[in-house]
Design a protein around this motif. Sequence first.
Motif, PDB file in Angstrom:
ATOM      1  N   MET A 120       0.518  -1.292  -0.546  1.00  4.93           N
ATOM      2  CA  MET A 120       0.030   0.291   0.100  1.00  4.93           C
ATOM      3  C   MET A 120       1.135   1.482  -0.027  1.00  4.93           C
ATOM      4  N   TYR A 121       2.231   1.127   1.074  1.00  9.46           N
ATOM      5  CA  TYR A 121       2.914   1.987   0.633  1.00  9.46           C
ATOM      6  C   TYR A 121       3.449   2.366  -0.856  1.00  9.46           C
ATOM      7  N   GLY A 122       3.685   1.123  -1.353  1.00  8.93           N
ATOM      8  CA  GLY A 122       4.187   1.605  -2.631  1.00  8.93           C
ATOM      9  C   GLY A 122       3.043   1.728  -3.613  1.00  8.93           C
ATOM     10  N   PHE A 123       2.458   1.766  -3.597  1.00  4.59           N
ATOM     11  CA  PHE A 123       1.179   2.314  -4.238  1.00  4.59           C
ATOM     12  C   PHE A 123       0.625   4.008  -4.072  1.00  4.59           C
ATOM     13  N   LEU A 124       0.272   3.848  -2.937  1.00  3.81           N
ATOM     14  CA  LEU A 124       0.142   5.040  -2.312  1.00  3.81           C
ATOM     15  C   LEU A 124       1.033   6.673  -2.458  1.00  3.81           C
TER      16      LEU A 124
END
Length: 98
Positions: free
Chosen positions: A24-28
């Motif tokens: 999620m960190y990578g996506f957002l």
Amino acid sequence: MIKKLLSSLAVRLKGSPKVAREVMYGFLFHETVLVLKKEKGHLDNLFMLVMFGDLIGLPLLPPYYSLRLLPHIIPSLKTWKRRVLREKDVTDFLSHDL
């Protein structure tokens, strides 16, 4: 056999919240963090240039103010001079946007 399968499944599921957070960190946020770090670097370079431009031959402010800030800047002074005086090519600017 089934106990082994269940135990290996339990081990894999224990690490899944961490993996989910990282994904999620990578996506957002990852790209935003990179852009903010790049912008911070540009602002640091600009501040150092305005305050200590006379060290590289570009005097902008009276030396009194620069000398008051000099003790706080000494640790990053050498790397800043190397960054500012490095020869740049057109591909340096284009490579970050590709």
